[in-house]
Design an enzyme around this catalytic site. Structure first.
Site, PDB file in Angstrom:
ATOM      1  N   LYS A 108       1.155  -1.508   0.268  1.00  0.00           N
ATOM      2  CA  LYS A 108       0.432  -0.107   0.023  1.00  0.00           C
ATOM      3  C   LYS A 108       0.797   1.281  -0.409  1.00  0.00           C
ATOM      4  CE  LYS A 108       0.624   1.287   4.924  1.00  0.00           C
ATOM      5  NZ  LYS A 108       1.847   2.728   4.658  1.00  0.00           N
ATOM      6  N   ASP A 135      -2.553  -0.895  10.645  1.00  0.00           N
ATOM      7  CA  ASP A 135      -2.700  -0.847   9.039  1.00  0.00           C
ATOM      8  C   ASP A 135      -3.651  -2.084   8.088  1.00  0.00           C
ATOM      9  OD1 ASP A 135      -1.865   1.903   8.070  1.00  0.00           O
ATOM     10  OD2 ASP A 135       0.854   0.953   8.466  1.00  0.00           O
TER      11      ASP A 135
HETATM   12  O1  C5P Z   1      -0.429  -0.626  14.964  1.00  0.00           O
HETATM   13  P1  C5P Z   1       1.422  -0.326  14.577  1.00  0.00           P
HETATM   14  O2  C5P Z   1       1.894  -1.587  15.388  1.00  0.00           O
HETATM   15  O3  C5P Z   1       1.260  -0.162  13.292  1.00  0.00           O
HETATM   16  O4  C5P Z   1       2.022   0.955  15.488  1.00  0.00           O
HETATM   17  C1  C5P Z   1       3.068   0.951  15.222  1.00  0.00           C
HETATM   18  C2  C5P Z   1       3.519   2.019  16.230  1.00  0.00           C
HETATM   19  O5  C5P Z   1       3.281   3.550  15.787  1.00  0.00           O
HETATM   20  C3  C5P Z   1       2.963   1.976  17.611  1.00  0.00           C
HETATM   21  O6  C5P Z   1       3.801   1.300  18.443  1.00  0.00           O
HETATM   22  C4  C5P Z   1       2.931   3.722  17.332  1.00  0.00           C
HETATM   23  O7  C5P Z   1       4.444   3.902  18.670  1.00  0.00           O
HETATM   24  C5  C5P Z   1       3.022   3.967  16.199  1.00  0.00           C
HETATM   25  N1  C5P Z   1       1.737   4.682  15.904  1.00  0.00           N
HETATM   26  C6  C5P Z   1       1.269   5.560  16.379  1.00  0.00           C
HETATM   27  N2  C5P Z   1      -0.360   6.340  16.362  1.00  0.00           N
HETATM   28  C7  C5P Z   1      -0.529   5.789  15.136  1.00  0.00           C
HETATM   29  C8  C5P Z   1      -0.335   4.711  14.600  1.00  0.00           C
HETATM   30  C9  C5P Z   1       1.056   4.234  14.269  1.00  0.00           C
HETATM   31  O8  C5P Z   1       1.959   6.750  17.473  1.00  0.00           O
HETATM   32  N3  C5P Z   1      -1.892   5.630  14.936  1.00  0.00           N
END
Ligand code: C5P
Length: 299
Positions: free
Chosen positions: A10, A137
């Site tokens: 993506k 995602d």
């Molecule tokens: O959700 P995911 O595991 O992909 O997110 C990885 C990291 O990115 C989270 O631990 C956080 O530090 C950051 N993040 C965030 N806000 C979001 C998505 C991700 O702070 N909306």
């Protein structure tokens, strides 16, 4: 029993961060689009256990890989009389830590594929709820080829449009850790004018030139400040006849969109140094370009 499929990458055509939430995540609005770069997955049922086979170096084969977590989450959630197993063969083309959602697409594919192979009869909504537990995602890949996301990026709504355009991806040769980018984000510097609605309009009307002019990503300044080579790639792409160019998600990939396919092809020829970091792709318009029909027949 076996099931084979491809899982797409993506790009984020727009990404606006509004504030940091109490749970530590950031509240955002984003516009996501699947592109035709893909990984391949084969699932094979086993009497028990979760095995991951992946030849590519640097890809974890243990429970830290999202595909193993996806299979385990299904086992933990569905109270099955006999616990089934799976062997997952993963063949990676999508670079990791690249802002292209490769691991998230892999995890979504495993959720959908095991729903079929293990005959779990889960609805798309329930699978999307599990997907959100795996990463922000992941639900996108169960929603639509292009979608608007809000919340922490996991609340998706599909955008209907059939038009296709070429997208050139340039991976700079190093990954970037998403948490680092969010930790270094200065919310005072994010642009309150960034408007996702206008991007949505241009995307649904397939107005690629206008879309290109309005691409934005609030995470880009943080990454460019630390890695100036990202800005240099962006400038090369903008000089190659692209309608617009942007960092995808938290990076490290820079993409460019083209209204004229010939321009995209000549840009690919010019920028491709043969080191495997440049990919000429096109937008995905239809789920069936990737997921087999049986994976889309939900209960
Ligand atoms: O959700 P995911 O595991 O992909 O997110 C990885 C990291 O990115 C989270 O631990 C956080 O530090 C950051 N993040 C965030 N806000 C979001 C998505 C991700 O702070 N909306």
């Amino acid at each position: 029993m076996k099931l084979s499929f491809k899982t797409p990458a993506k790009i984020n055509l727009g990404l606006h961060i509004s504030h940091k939430r109490e749970d530590g995540y950031h509240e955002l609005e984003t516009l996501l689009q699947m592109v035709s770069l893909y990984d391949s997955i084969e699932l094979e049922t086993l009497p028990s256990g979760i095995e991951l086979i992946c030849e590519q170096p640097g890809i974890p084969r243990d429970h830290t890989n999202l595909v193993v977590q996806a299979a385990q989450l299904l086992l933990d959630t569905c109270a099955l009389k006999e616990t089934p197993g799976v062997r997952i063969r993963l063949d990676k083309n999508i670079p990791s830590g690249a802002g292209l959602g490769g691991g998230s697409g892999n995890a979504a594919g495993v959720l959908m594929g095991l729903n079929v192979l293990w005959d779990l009869k889960m609805s798309r909504e329930n699978l999307a709820r599990l997907a959100a537990q795996l990463g922000s995602d992941v639900p996108f890949f169960l929603t639509a080829p292009r979608a608007f996301g809000k919340g922490r990026g996991d609340e998706m709504s599909a955008i209907q449009t059939v038009g296709k355009f070429k997208v050139l991806l340039v991976y700079p040769g190093f990954p970037i850790a998403t948490p680092w980018v969010y930790q270094n984000l200065n919310l005072k510097l994010t642009n309150p004018q960034n408007n996702i609605s206008i991007l949505k309009k241009f995307l649904s009307e397939s107005q690629v030139a206008e879309l290109g002019k309005h691409l934005f990503n609030d995470l880009e300044p943080v990454v460019v400040q630390r890695y100036p080579e990202i800005q240099a790639i962006k400038e090369d792409l903008l000089h190659s006849g692209a309608e617009g160019s942007l960092l995808s998600g938290s990076g490290s990939t820079v993409f460019a969109i083209y209204d004229n396919p010939d321009c995209a092809k000549s840009a690919y020829t010019k920028l491709n140094k043969g080191n495997g970091g440049v990919f000429l792709t096109e937008t995905v318009a239809c789920f069936s370009e990737f997921w087999p029909d049986e994976m889309l027949n939900y209960s």
